[in-house]
Design a protein around this motif. Structure first.
Motif, short mmCIF file in Angstrom:
data_model
loop_
_atom_site.label_atom_id
_atom_site.label_comp_id
_atom_site.label_asym_id
_atom_site.label_seq_id
_atom_site.Cartn_x
_atom_site.Cartn_y
_atom_site.Cartn_z
N GLY A 9 0.80 -1.22 0.00
CA GLY A 9 0.00 0.00 0.00
C GLY A 9 0.83 1.27 0.00
O GLY A 9 0.26 2.37 -0.01
N ARG A 10 2.16 1.15 0.00
CA ARG A 10 2.99 2.36 -0.07
C ARG A 10 2.80 3.06 -1.40
O ARG A 10 2.58 2.41 -2.43
CB ARG A 10 4.47 2.00 0.11
CG ARG A 10 4.81 1.61 1.53
CD ARG A 10 6.24 1.22 1.68
NE ARG A 10 7.15 2.35 1.48
CZ ARG A 10 8.44 2.30 1.75
NH1 ARG A 10 8.99 1.18 2.22
NH2 ARG A 10 9.21 3.34 1.55
N GLU A 11 2.92 4.37 -1.39
CA GLU A 11 2.62 5.17 -2.58
C GLU A 11 3.42 4.74 -3.80
O GLU A 11 2.86 4.54 -4.89
CB GLU A 11 2.85 6.65 -2.29
CG GLU A 11 2.40 7.55 -3.42
CD GLU A 11 2.53 9.02 -3.07
OE1 GLU A 11 2.68 9.80 -4.02
OE2 GLU A 11 2.49 9.38 -1.89
N ASP A 12 4.73 4.57 -3.66
CA ASP A 12 5.53 4.20 -4.83
C ASP A 12 5.24 2.78 -5.28
O ASP A 12 5.26 2.47 -6.48
CB ASP A 12 7.03 4.43 -4.59
CG ASP A 12 7.61 3.67 -3.41
OD1 ASP A 12 6.85 3.08 -2.60
OD2 ASP A 12 8.85 3.66 -3.28
N VAL A 13 4.92 1.91 -4.34
CA VAL A 13 4.57 0.53 -4.68
C VAL A 13 3.23 0.50 -5.42
O VAL A 13 3.08 -0.22 -6.42
CB VAL A 13 4.54 -0.38 -3.44
CG1 VAL A 13 4.08 -1.78 -3.79
CG2 VAL A 13 5.91 -0.41 -2.77
N PHE A 48 5.14 -10.09 0.89
CA PHE A 48 5.46 -9.13 -0.17
C PHE A 48 6.79 -8.44 0.13
O PHE A 48 7.02 -8.00 1.24
CB PHE A 48 4.34 -8.08 -0.28
CG PHE A 48 4.53 -7.08 -1.36
CD1 PHE A 48 4.18 -7.38 -2.67
CD2 PHE A 48 5.07 -5.83 -1.08
CE1 PHE A 48 4.36 -6.45 -3.68
CE2 PHE A 48 5.24 -4.89 -2.08
CZ PHE A 48 4.89 -5.20 -3.39
N TRP A 49 7.65 -8.38 -0.89
CA TRP A 49 8.96 -7.75 -0.75
C TRP A 49 9.17 -6.68 -1.82
O TRP A 49 8.59 -6.76 -2.90
CB TRP A 49 10.09 -8.77 -0.94
CG TRP A 49 10.21 -9.80 0.09
CD1 TRP A 49 10.92 -9.74 1.26
CD2 TRP A 49 9.64 -11.11 0.07
NE1 TRP A 49 10.82 -10.92 1.95
CE2 TRP A 49 10.04 -11.78 1.23
CE3 TRP A 49 8.83 -11.79 -0.84
CZ2 TRP A 49 9.67 -13.09 1.52
CZ3 TRP A 49 8.45 -13.09 -0.56
CH2 TRP A 49 8.87 -13.72 0.61
N THR A 50 10.06 -5.75 -1.50
CA THR A 50 10.53 -4.80 -2.50
C THR A 50 12.06 -4.82 -2.53
O THR A 50 12.71 -5.24 -1.57
CB THR A 50 10.07 -3.36 -2.21
OG1 THR A 50 10.50 -2.96 -0.92
CG2 THR A 50 8.56 -3.22 -2.35
N ALA A 51 12.58 -4.34 -3.64
CA ALA A 51 14.01 -4.09 -3.79
C ALA A 51 14.16 -2.58 -3.95
O ALA A 51 13.44 -1.96 -4.74
CB ALA A 51 14.55 -4.81 -5.02
N LEU A 58 12.97 -0.32 -6.89
CA LEU A 58 13.48 -0.96 -8.10
C LEU A 58 12.57 -2.08 -8.59
O LEU A 58 12.53 -2.37 -9.78
CB LEU A 58 14.88 -1.54 -7.84
CG LEU A 58 15.94 -0.58 -7.33
CD1 LEU A 58 17.22 -1.34 -7.04
CD2 LEU A 58 16.16 0.55 -8.31
N GLY A 59 11.88 -2.74 -7.67
CA GLY A 59 11.03 -3.85 -8.06
C GLY A 59 10.34 -4.46 -6.87
O GLY A 59 10.57 -4.06 -5.72
N CYS A 60 9.50 -5.46 -7.16
CA CYS A 60 8.76 -6.13 -6.09
C CYS A 60 8.47 -7.56 -6.50
O CYS A 60 8.60 -7.94 -7.66
CB CYS A 60 7.47 -5.39 -5.76
SG CYS A 60 6.27 -5.31 -7.12
N ARG A 77 7.69 -7.68 -10.51
CA ARG A 77 7.73 -6.49 -11.37
C ARG A 77 9.01 -5.73 -11.11
O ARG A 77 9.38 -5.52 -9.96
CB ARG A 77 6.52 -5.60 -11.10
CG ARG A 77 6.46 -4.32 -11.89
CD ARG A 77 6.16 -4.59 -13.35
NE ARG A 77 5.99 -3.33 -14.08
CZ ARG A 77 5.39 -3.25 -15.25
NH1 ARG A 77 4.87 -4.33 -15.80
NH2 ARG A 77 5.28 -2.10 -15.85
N THR A 78 9.66 -5.31 -12.17
CA THR A 78 10.84 -4.44 -12.07
C THR A 78 10.47 -3.09 -12.65
O THR A 78 9.86 -3.02 -13.73
CB THR A 78 12.03 -5.04 -12.84
OG1 THR A 78 12.31 -6.34 -12.31
CG2 THR A 78 13.26 -4.17 -12.72
N ALA A 79 10.84 -2.03 -11.95
CA ALA A 79 10.61 -0.68 -12.46
C ALA A 79 11.35 -0.53 -13.79
O ALA A 79 12.45 -1.07 -13.97
CB ALA A 79 11.11 0.34 -11.45
N GLU A 80 10.76 0.19 -14.71
CA GLU A 80 11.33 0.31 -16.05
C GLU A 80 12.78 0.78 -16.02
O GLU A 80 13.64 0.23 -16.72
CB GLU A 80 10.48 1.26 -16.89
CG GLU A 80 10.87 1.26 -18.35
CD GLU A 80 9.90 2.02 -19.22
OE1 GLU A 80 10.35 2.47 -20.29
OE2 GLU A 80 8.73 2.17 -18.86
#
Length: 165
Positions: A9-13, A48-51, A58-60, A77-80
């Motif tokens: 639920g974080r904004e960038d995620v 759920f994890w993020t990088a 960078l991704g999740c 998913r990886t950020a473009e």
């Protein structure tokens, strides 16, 4: 790169997941889209994890428990801007290591068959995933490929969740 448990639920995620869902619906017919929305990623059976690097997302990726011995990879998913830098491979390695630590014997996933999904298919195949029949609530679908990794065949190479490079 720091891999960490995180809140979908974080904004960038939320922005990254919205891009993910938009791409899934652009690449596949609606009935063949199995991506989870942020609310579904809050389910207690999902981890759920993020990088991140220097705070930048960078991704999740997520791990859904299917039963006492199986898990499913969701929402990779990886950020473009981060594509091609090994982010997805690191997240995948962490998810595989977590599944092994939970005692899972298999890790499964569904991805698309369209050209858009070719990089994801190559990533999973490079890490030992092989085609399998539909699992869980999935049914055969020409727009989906189902992959399985038998965890006893994968060497343990777990990146620590708080590791930074």
């Amino acid at each position: 790169m720091k891999l960490q448990l995180d809140d979908p639920g974080r904004e960038d995620v939320l922005k990254l997941l919205a891009e993910h869902l938009a791409d899934m619906f652009a690449a596949s017919p609606a009935e063949s889209v199995h991506a989870l929305d942020p609310a579904a990623l809050q389910d207690p059976d999902i981890t759920f994890w993020t990088a991140r690097k220097d705070g930048q997302l960078l991704g999740c990726g997520a791990l859904k428990q299917l039963g006492p011995h199986q898990g499913e990879i969701k929402s990779m998913r990886t950020a473009e801007a981060a594509r091609g830098h090994g982010v997805a491979a690191r997240i995948l390695q962490m998810i595989v290591a977590e599944a092994r630590s939970r005692g899972y014997t298999a890790l499964l996933l569904e991805t698309g068959t369209q050209d858009f999904f070719a990089p994801a298919q190559r990533l999973y195949q490079r890490h030992g995933f092989r085609p399998c029949p539909p699992f869980g609530g999935y049914t055969a679908d020409p727009n989906s490929i189902f992959l399985r990794l038998d965890l006893d065949t994968v060497p343990p190479d777990r990146p620590r969740e708080t590791r930074e490079e």
